[in-house]
Write a protein that holds these residues in place. Structure first.
Motif, PDB file in Angstrom:
ATOM      1  N   HIS A  75      51.820  -6.214 -36.086  1.00  0.00           N
ATOM      2  CA  HIS A  75      52.266  -5.350 -34.991  1.00  0.00           C
ATOM      3  C   HIS A  75      52.434  -6.138 -33.687  1.00  0.00           C
ATOM      4  O   HIS A  75      52.318  -7.367 -33.671  1.00  0.00           O
ATOM      5  CB  HIS A  75      51.286  -4.197 -34.829  1.00  0.00           C
ATOM      6  CG  HIS A  75      51.150  -3.360 -36.075  1.00  0.00           C
ATOM      7  ND1 HIS A  75      52.117  -2.473 -36.470  1.00  0.00           N
ATOM      8  CD2 HIS A  75      50.167  -3.306 -37.021  1.00  0.00           C
ATOM      9  CE1 HIS A  75      51.744  -1.886 -37.594  1.00  0.00           C
ATOM     10  NE2 HIS A  75      50.568  -2.383 -37.961  1.00  0.00           N
ATOM     11  N   ARG A 104      50.983  -1.424 -30.570  1.00  0.00           N
ATOM     12  CA  ARG A 104      49.525  -1.326 -30.506  1.00  0.00           C
ATOM     13  C   ARG A 104      49.096  -1.516 -29.059  1.00  0.00           C
ATOM     14  O   ARG A 104      49.828  -2.067 -28.252  1.00  0.00           O
ATOM     15  CB  ARG A 104      48.847  -2.371 -31.395  1.00  0.00           C
ATOM     16  CG  ARG A 104      49.013  -2.127 -32.886  1.00  0.00           C
ATOM     17  CD  ARG A 104      48.263  -0.863 -33.321  1.00  0.00           C
ATOM     18  NE  ARG A 104      48.302  -0.672 -34.770  1.00  0.00           N
ATOM     19  CZ  ARG A 104      49.264  -0.058 -35.431  1.00  0.00           C
ATOM     20  NH1 ARG A 104      50.323   0.407 -34.752  1.00  0.00           N
ATOM     21  NH2 ARG A 104      49.206   0.092 -36.739  1.00  0.00           N
ATOM     22  N   THR A 153      49.065  -7.914 -33.708  1.00  0.00           N
ATOM     23  CA  THR A 153      48.198  -6.735 -33.644  1.00  0.00           C
ATOM     24  C   THR A 153      47.098  -6.946 -32.617  1.00  0.00           C
ATOM     25  O   THR A 153      46.740  -6.050 -31.853  1.00  0.00           O
ATOM     26  CB  THR A 153      47.583  -6.447 -35.027  1.00  0.00           C
ATOM     27  OG1 THR A 153      48.640  -6.341 -35.986  1.00  0.00           O
ATOM     28  CG2 THR A 153      46.792  -5.146 -35.002  1.00  0.00           C
TER      29      THR A 153
END
Length: 405
Positions: free
Chosen positions: A97, A137, A61
């Motif tokens: 992510h 992301r 992420t």
């Protein structure tokens, strides 16, 4: 390897998102993608030496540097630092992510911070980027993201680093990773799930890139003192020189010739600190890297590294879209089966012999025939010449550059 690449700053950007926990099902494999990638990273790290500087970035992420000794810069690739970094890479946790942008931003921030405190090889800069997915992301548009990375990779002097990207498995976003590499005059490789065992070999292609595109004569690189694993009772330093077959265009990298010197013997004649300073100064030479022909780099993009062998496969997907070269002649691969031949050698030229008598050229060319190919006289001459130059360098090192006690 530094004899072919020169001193270098290397940053490895490793996908640590949740999808990397996937275990590919082939040939009884039980390793996850992250384990396979970690092992490939270990291999790259352990081919570096003390003239190099290195960092590893993990991204999911967000992105974070995998640090040792609380240093948020490049670190010198000493043996101790490399083993610490190997341990740290093996302990990474997976996130949720996938944020390509964050990974690249972190890498270029590291280059900048390192330059400010002079933790750099001050020669070539390289980024190795590994992922099995697509960005979920940060910037996710392929064109915008590749242009964004290109901007990060540009300063007042031009391009900062050569970027090599590796897409693993069927879900990797190929168009982004490929364009990022193309924009940076680098190489992109896609590795199928059934071929993930090749990842370690494929990562080695960045050495091939530098050895193929290097300009100028070979030079001698000296290792930091180390304990010889073959039973020596004291430290040695190795003088090594890369060998090329200059009869091909571009020159073909053949191998490395080296000579060991006993540190104990040297310190009987010279002060140890003087020896270490001289070794370090000898390793500061930065060989020029230049793409003089578009086909030089396109040929590199057609190379496949697997199980220590190099072959060529015509793969138009790997040709960069921003080049006018749609086809470039590959080396003559009719010499040996499965495209493993040495250019210009044919089965009819192989002579009956046992594999025990095969040298490195013969093994790479005619191993499937169980018949060795004749060794090129140009190769033999280059090996002899390089050995002579290395011995001459040893003499100069001992008699001139290091002051006697």
């Amino acid at each position: 390897m530094s004899t072919t690449t020169g001193p270098k700053d290397v940053i490895i950007i490793l996908d640590t998102s949740e999808s990397m926990s996937f275990v590919p099902k082939y040939n009884g494999n039980t390793k996850s993608l992250i384990t396979i990638a970690q092992e490939a990273v270990y291999n790259v790290l352990r081919t570096l030496n003390s003239v190099d500087y290195v960092a590893v970035v993990g991204f999911s992420t967000e992105a974070s540097q995998i640090t040792i000794q609380s240093k948020y810069t490049l670190v010198q690739a000493t043996r101790d630092n490399i083993e610490e970094l190997v341990t740290a890479v093996g302990e990474v946790d997976l996130g949720m992510h996938t944020n390509f942008e964050a990974g690249f931003r972190m890498a270029f921030d590291i280059f900048e911070r390192s330059a400010r405190v002079a933790r750099t090889a001050s020669c070539h800069k390289t980024i190795l980027f590994l992922t099995d997915g697509e960005p979920t992301r940060g910037e996710q548009n392929a064109v915008k993201l590749s242009n964004m990375v290109q901007q990060m990779n540009t300063d007042s002097k031009g391009q900062i680093a050569t970027i090599f990207t590796y897409s693993i498995g069927p879900y990797a976003k190929r168009d982004i990773t490929k364009q990022i590499a193309c924009n940076a005059d680098g190489l992109w490789t896609h590795i199928e799930v059934s071929e993930t065992e090749r990842l370690q070999d494929q990562l080695s292609q960045y050495y091939d890139y530098y050895s193929t595109l290097r300009k100028g004569d070979s030079y001698v690189m000296w290792s930091a003192p180390y304990m010889d694993s073959f039973g020596a009772v004291d430290e040695v330093t190795t003088g090594a020189m890369s060998v090329y077959d200059n009869s091909t265009a571009p020159p073909t990298f053949i191998g490395v010739v080296g000579v060991d010197l006993s540190i104990n013997n040297l310190t009987q004649r010279f002060a140890r600190d003087d020896i270490l300073r001289e070794l370090e100064s000898k390793n500061r030479y930065c060989p020029a890297i230049q793409v003089s022909d578009e086909c030089e780099i396109e040929l590199l993009r057609q190379k496949v590294h697997s199980q220590g062998m190099i072959s060529y496969r015509r793969n138009y997907d790997r040709i960069c879209q921003n080049t006018s070269v749609l086809t470039c002649p590959l080396p003559n691969m009719a010499a040996c089966p499965e495209n493993m031949g040495y250019p210009g050698l044919y089965e009819s030229q192989c002579e009956d012999d046992s594999t025990e008598d095969q040298d490195f050229v013969e093994n790479s060319c005619c191993s499937s025939y169980n018949k060795p190919c004749p060794v090129s006289s140009a190769i033999s001459w280059n090996l002899s010449t390089s050995a002579l130059l290395l011995i001459t360098s040893l003499s100069v090192f001992l008699q001139i550059h290091v002051p006697k006690r």
